[in-house]
Design an enzyme around this catalytic site. Sequence first.
Site, PDB file in Angstrom:
ATOM      1  N   ALA A   1       1.104  -3.528  16.438  1.00  0.00           N
ATOM      2  CA  ALA A   1      -0.172  -3.979  17.655  1.00  0.00           C
ATOM      3  C   ALA A   1      -0.598  -4.807  16.572  1.00  0.00           C
ATOM      4  O   ALA A   1      -1.223  -4.395  15.404  1.00  0.00           O
ATOM      5  CB  ALA A   1      -0.256  -2.673  18.646  1.00  0.00           C
TER       6      ALA A   1
ATOM      7  N   HIS B   1      -0.964   1.118  -4.955  1.00  0.00           N
ATOM      8  CA  HIS B   1      -1.980   2.768  -4.421  1.00  0.00           C
ATOM      9  C   HIS B   1      -0.437   3.527  -4.939  1.00  0.00           C
ATOM     10  O   HIS B   1      -0.564   4.350  -5.138  1.00  0.00           O
ATOM     11  CB  HIS B   1      -1.687   2.666  -3.298  1.00  0.00           C
ATOM     12  CG  HIS B   1      -2.693   2.911  -1.764  1.00  0.00           C
ATOM     13  ND1 HIS B   1      -2.619   2.550  -1.069  1.00  0.00           N
ATOM     14  CD2 HIS B   1      -3.979   2.381  -2.507  1.00  0.00           C
ATOM     15  CE1 HIS B   1      -3.937   1.651  -0.307  1.00  0.00           C
ATOM     16  NE2 HIS B   1      -4.292   1.810  -1.869  1.00  0.00           N
TER      17      HIS B   1
ATOM     18  N   GLN C   1       1.049  -1.283  -0.248  1.00  0.00           N
ATOM     19  CA  GLN C   1       0.197  -0.244   0.047  1.00  0.00           C
ATOM     20  C   GLN C   1       1.066   1.198  -0.215  1.00  0.00           C
ATOM     21  O   GLN C   1       0.610   2.483  -0.450  1.00  0.00           O
ATOM     22  CB  GLN C   1      -0.754   0.096   1.666  1.00  0.00           C
ATOM     23  CG  GLN C   1      -1.731  -1.593   0.976  1.00  0.00           C
ATOM     24  CD  GLN C   1      -1.937  -1.288   2.590  1.00  0.00           C
ATOM     25  OE1 GLN C   1      -1.776  -1.922   3.380  1.00  0.00           O
ATOM     26  NE2 GLN C   1      -3.851  -0.448   2.906  1.00  0.00           N
TER      27      GLN C   1
ATOM     28  N   SER D   1      -2.989  -1.474   9.268  1.00  0.00           N
ATOM     29  CA  SER D   1      -3.972  -1.173  10.227  1.00  0.00           C
ATOM     30  C   SER D   1      -5.423  -1.320  10.083  1.00  0.00           C
ATOM     31  O   SER D   1      -5.614  -1.474  11.095  1.00  0.00           O
ATOM     32  CB  SER D   1      -4.105   0.559   9.713  1.00  0.00           C
ATOM     33  OG  SER D   1      -4.730   1.024   8.133  1.00  0.00           O
TER      34      SER D   1
ATOM     35  N   CYS E   1      -2.215  13.468 -21.023  1.00  0.00           N
ATOM     36  CA  CYS E   1      -1.644  12.237 -22.614  1.00  0.00           C
ATOM     37  C   CYS E   1      -1.755  10.939 -21.533  1.00  0.00           C
ATOM     38  O   CYS E   1      -1.601  10.866 -22.270  1.00  0.00           O
ATOM     39  CB  CYS E   1      -0.938  12.537 -23.122  1.00  0.00           C
ATOM     40  SG  CYS E   1       1.032  12.575 -21.781  1.00  0.00           S
TER      41      CYS E   1
END
Length: 239
Positions: A203, A108, A90, A177, A119
């Site tokens: 985490a 991404h 990502q 996340s 163009c």
Amino acid sequence: MNVFVLTGAGISAESGLGTFRDPGGLWHRFDPMRLATPEAFADEPEEVHAFYNLRRQGVRETVPNAAHAALARLEAGLQARGGRLFLCTQNVDDLHERAGSRAVTHMHGELLRARCTACGESRPWADDLSVDTACPACGRRGGMRPDVVWFGEVPLHLDAIARALDAADLFVAIGTSGAVFPAAGFVARARGAGIPTHEVNLAPSDTAGLFEAATYGPATRAVPGFVDDLLTTFSGSRP
């Protein structure tokens, strides 16, 4: 063994690149709806360019960390054992490539590429952009933008990503996340197909409950350890 690895901002955080949603992250200091949309670029191109020029400079000044290097080692190790790594990120930085990964799918887009809105030409671009930058292909000024996916735009390479995920023997999410779709839905797709899943993160993510296994800790420690264990297990499972 075919391994599908999804990486997010957490893998680059220890290199000094800011994450997005954590306290102090980019979206706590900047309003994404003013800076990361096609509408923002149309209305306030100078401000959008200033923000992305700052981010581009940050990427140029950053070096890969041990987690990036471990995934490059995983790619080589799997290939040597007859397997394959599909590395989907990502992230819009190039730290995976600079660490030695040869095949990286940027869903991404890439910050160190620029695309002309007139163009459609896309090419590597490490320098600043401005409203005065001319497209090297068509010559138009004002239409060169970062070749990244903004809010409201469709992520890239989704068909190839879906094929690779469906063919995987293991799905791993690293430094994500679990809040950004469609990537946040990959674990559910893998589970639905009976593919084992593993989260490696600082985490628990928003989708942590969907993973069958997890490793938590700083990426520079957790990812190399995970890679070592995976390559050892893969080698030991071969006849």
